[in-house]
Design an enzyme around this catalytic site. Sequence first.
Site, PDB file in Angstrom:
ATOM      1  N   GLU A   7       1.140  -1.508  -0.155  1.00 18.49           N
ATOM      2  CA  GLU A   7      -0.218   0.295  -0.334  1.00 18.49           C
ATOM      3  C   GLU A   7       0.847   1.124  -0.314  1.00 18.49           C
ATOM      4  O   GLU A   7       1.499   1.168   1.060  1.00 18.49           O
ATOM      5  CB  GLU A   7      -1.205  -0.105   0.952  1.00 18.49           C
ATOM      6  CG  GLU A   7      -1.849   1.028   1.285  1.00 18.49           C
ATOM      7  CD  GLU A   7      -1.466   1.904   1.611  1.00 18.49           C
ATOM      8  OE1 GLU A   7      -2.302   3.148   1.617  1.00 18.49           O
ATOM      9  OE2 GLU A   7      -1.241   2.567   2.894  1.00 18.49           O
ATOM     10  N   ASN A  78      17.658 -15.251   1.857  1.00 18.36           N
ATOM     11  CA  ASN A  78      17.525 -15.673   3.380  1.00 18.36           C
ATOM     12  C   ASN A  78      18.405 -15.449   3.905  1.00 18.36           C
ATOM     13  O   ASN A  78      19.019 -15.498   5.589  1.00 18.36           O
ATOM     14  CB  ASN A  78      15.979 -15.974   3.944  1.00 18.36           C
ATOM     15  CG  ASN A  78      15.036 -15.502   3.066  1.00 18.36           C
ATOM     16  OD1 ASN A  78      14.846 -13.833   3.202  1.00 18.36           O
ATOM     17  ND2 ASN A  78      14.385 -15.808   3.211  1.00 18.36           N
ATOM     18  N   GLU A 104      23.926  -1.362  25.196  1.00 16.38           N
ATOM     19  CA  GLU A 104      25.000  -1.094  24.619  1.00 16.38           C
ATOM     20  C   GLU A 104      25.269  -1.855  23.576  1.00 16.38           C
ATOM     21  O   GLU A 104      26.457  -1.262  22.362  1.00 16.38           O
ATOM     22  CB  GLU A 104      26.424  -1.969  25.334  1.00 16.38           C
ATOM     23  CG  GLU A 104      26.460  -1.382  26.771  1.00 16.38           C
ATOM     24  CD  GLU A 104      27.473  -2.377  27.846  1.00 16.38           C
ATOM     25  OE1 GLU A 104      28.643  -2.948  27.176  1.00 16.38           O
ATOM     26  OE2 GLU A 104      27.236  -2.960  28.816  1.00 16.38           O
TER      27      GLU A 104
END
Length: 196
Positions: A7, A78, A104
Site C-alpha cells: 500500500e 534469506n 550497549e
Amino acid sequence: AVFVDLEPTVVDEVRTGTYRQLFHPEQLITGKEDAANNYARGHYTIGKEIVDLVLDRLSVDYGKKNLDIERPTYTNLNRLIGQIVSSITASLRFDGALNVDLTEFQTNLVPYPRIHFPLATYAPVISAEKAYHEQLSVAEITNACFEPANQMVKTIQFVDWCPTGFKVGINYQPPTVVPGGDLAKLDHKFDLMYAK
C-alpha cells in the site's frame, strides 16, 4: 534501506517527507493496493507482483558473483541475511569484548549518536567449492571488510562533510554456517590437519 509496502501511503510519506533526500527513489518500492490484512492475498496475488522489483533492489547479483549461484532464490537470500544478522548479534549471545546487552549494542555500534545508520559488511562470502582451494589470510579478510563490494548497502554514498568511523568487536565464538547452505566454512584445512 529498502522500503517495501503493498500500500503506497506509508512509503509516500518518506518520498515527500523531510528526509526524502536521504533515500534513493529506486529503493522506495510500493504496490498499487494493500493486501487488506489477508495473508493469502498478499502472498499469492498482490505480493507476487513486486517480488521481482524487490529482488532487483536487493542486489541479487551478490549471490551470482560471490557464491556462484546462477539464479538466487529467496532461500539463498534469506540464508545470507540470516548469517549476517546472526554474526552481528553473536556478541549478545556469547562472550565478547563489546556489545554485551541491547543498550550497549547501539552505543558501541554507532560511532556518532547523530549519525545512527550502521552499515554492515560481511567477509569473506565464498562458496563451499572455492573454500577448498582458496587460502585467505587475516589481512585479506580485513581488507575485504572495507571493500564496497562486500557492503550490504549498495546505494550508500558518503559525503565529505560527514565524519565517518568504525568500531570492531571481538567475539570468541566463531560463526556457525547453515549445514547444506550456500556459504562455506573456512576451517576445512584445519579439520583435515587434525583428522589424523
